[in-house]
Design an enzyme around this catalytic site. Structure first.
Site, PDB file in Angstrom:
ATOM      1  N   ASP A  95      55.460  14.108   0.259  1.00 34.61           N
ATOM      2  CA  ASP A  95      56.257  14.976  -0.723  1.00 34.61           C
ATOM      3  C   ASP A  95      56.885  16.268   0.161  1.00 34.61           C
ATOM      4  O   ASP A  95      57.608  16.928  -0.417  1.00 34.61           O
ATOM      5  CB  ASP A  95      55.461  15.567  -2.029  1.00 34.61           C
ATOM      6  CG  ASP A  95      55.639  14.490  -2.988  1.00 34.61           C
ATOM      7  OD1 ASP A  95      56.960  14.165  -3.294  1.00 34.61           O
ATOM      8  OD2 ASP A  95      54.802  14.509  -3.871  1.00 34.61           O
ATOM      9  N   LYS A 106      58.426   4.574  -7.802  1.00 35.12           N
ATOM     10  CA  LYS A 106      58.078   4.827  -6.459  1.00 35.12           C
ATOM     11  C   LYS A 106      57.540   3.604  -5.782  1.00 35.12           C
ATOM     12  O   LYS A 106      57.716   3.076  -4.693  1.00 35.12           O
ATOM     13  CB  LYS A 106      57.114   6.261  -6.243  1.00 35.12           C
ATOM     14  CG  LYS A 106      58.100   7.374  -6.451  1.00 35.12           C
ATOM     15  CD  LYS A 106      57.158   8.436  -6.657  1.00 35.12           C
ATOM     16  CE  LYS A 106      58.102   9.766  -7.107  1.00 35.12           C
ATOM     17  NZ  LYS A 106      57.157  11.133  -7.258  1.00 35.12           N
ATOM     18  N   GLN A 166      51.235  12.794  -8.144  1.00 45.19           N
ATOM     19  CA  GLN A 166      52.340  12.990  -9.050  1.00 45.19           C
ATOM     20  C   GLN A 166      52.127  14.226  -9.792  1.00 45.19           C
ATOM     21  O   GLN A 166      51.021  14.517 -10.458  1.00 45.19           O
ATOM     22  CB  GLN A 166      52.615  11.822 -10.041  1.00 45.19           C
ATOM     23  CG  GLN A 166      53.772  11.968 -10.880  1.00 45.19           C
ATOM     24  CD  GLN A 166      55.115  11.946 -10.040  1.00 45.19           C
ATOM     25  OE1 GLN A 166      55.125  11.273  -8.901  1.00 45.19           O
ATOM     26  NE2 GLN A 166      56.100  12.397 -10.524  1.00 45.19           N
TER      27      GLN A 166
HETATM   28  N1  GUN Z   1      57.165  15.480 -10.141  1.00 44.91           N
HETATM   29  C1  GUN Z   1      58.463  15.466 -10.261  1.00 44.91           C
HETATM   30  N2  GUN Z   1      59.083  15.384  -9.284  1.00 44.91           N
HETATM   31  C2  GUN Z   1      58.128  15.171  -8.291  1.00 44.91           C
HETATM   32  C3  GUN Z   1      58.108  14.842  -7.137  1.00 44.91           C
HETATM   33  O1  GUN Z   1      59.143  14.762  -6.182  1.00 44.91           O
HETATM   34  N3  GUN Z   1      56.837  14.515  -6.360  1.00 44.91           N
HETATM   35  C4  GUN Z   1      55.793  14.538  -7.078  1.00 44.91           C
HETATM   36  N4  GUN Z   1      54.556  14.323  -6.437  1.00 44.91           N
HETATM   37  N5  GUN Z   1      55.734  14.897  -8.205  1.00 44.91           N
HETATM   38  C5  GUN Z   1      56.979  15.213  -9.082  1.00 44.91           C
END
Ligand code: GUN
Length: 280
Positions: A119, A52, A96
């Site tokens: 998100d 990311k 996350q």
């Molecule tokens: N963990 C697995 N997928 C995601 C996501 O799309 N966003 C976040 N914040 N954590 C995750």
């Protein structure tokens, strides 16, 4: 033969668009910034966060990383989120998942300012077109749009009801005037439902679960699954070899939905930055 929807290409197009929008904002004195919080050292989460941040760098978004120890308390994490909520130089906040067990995930996600929730996890049942939508389902809609696949009036079947994919996916398809059915592990006569699907979105985490006999000719199949084979290679929730001959459009794993998730996160961050600018 199904036409393969190339997620890598569509994601690249989205990222190029985001890069232009970032440059546009920077010319006007706004430097889009994403705060990325990671608690503990879950290996998969470390990889996701790294990817990311790499995407941010690619498109010119500033990423600020907050790596907290596993022992962080819920109160400490909420305090950090409140600080970031109040910081006008931060446009998006991403925490996350998964979080350590002693931290209540819901409380944390609720603490994130809705305008900074890139998100899209705070988007509640009934969210509308203007809300920032969760990244993976939004990526699926973008993939369908890239091939001009009309959702209106189509029988859309979603396999899986997770908060991150299945539920928001169903809502987005509904917002696009699809006729939506959500199936899950307790669904009876699944094959009767999947065979009626014009658009089938599969997110159940079972390798090659959907086979050719479960779909009709001309179906569009979007595979959200990411599973690991014994040899370490990746496969989806769809048995590509038996489904592809019957499909009009189909995605592959890898190279389908996967690249879209981060691309949509970048887009959401730009949307959040643009909106915060419009409000100030
Ligand atoms: N963990 C697995 N997928 C995601 C996501 O799309 N966003 C976040 N914040 N954590 C995750």
């Amino acid at each position: 033969m199904g036409k393969i929807i190339n997620g890598r290409k569509v994601a690249k197009d989205v990222l190029n668009r985001v890069k232009e929008q970032t440059a546009f904002l920077k010319e006007r004195g706004i430097s889009p910034c994403l705060a990325v919080i990671i608690v503990g050292e879950d290996p998969a989460s470390l990889v996701y966060v790294k990817n990311k941040q790499a995407a941010c760098e690619k498109v010119g978004i500033i990423s600020r990383r907050f790596s907290l120890p596993e022992s962080t308390t819920e109160e400490e994490l909420i305090l950090l989120i409140k600080k970031l909520n109040a910081d006008s130089s931060v446009h998006g906040i991403l925490c996350q998942l998964p979080l350590p067990r002693h931290i209540n995930e819901k409380s944390i996600l609720r603490a994130i300012d809705e305008g900074k929730d890139v998100d899209g996890f705070s988007a509640r049942i009934g969210f509308d077109r203007n809300d920032i939508a969760p990244c993976t389902p939004q990526g699926v809609i973008e993939l369908l749009a890239s091939e001009n696949i009309d959702i209106k009036g189509k029988n859309c079947v979603v396999l899986g009801r997770s908060n991150i994919v299945g539920k928001p996916m169903a809502l987005l398809l509904l917002l696009n005037d699809g006729t939506v059915t959500v199936c899950h592990s307790k669904t009876k006569n699944l094959i009767d439902i999947t065979r009626r699907a014009d658009i089938l979105v599969v997110a159940i985490g079972k390798p090659r679960f959907i086979t050719g006999d479960m779909v009709k000719n001309g179906v569009t199949v979007i595979d959200v699954g990411i599973n690991r084979n014994a040899d370490g290679s990746l496969c989806g929730d769809v048995d590509f070899d038996s489904v592809e001959p019957k499909a009009e459009y189909i995605t592959k794993v890898p190279g389908g939905v996967g690249p879209m998730t981060i691309a949509m996160l970048m887009q959401n961050t730009i949307v959040a930055a643009m909106r915060s600018n419009a409000q100030n």
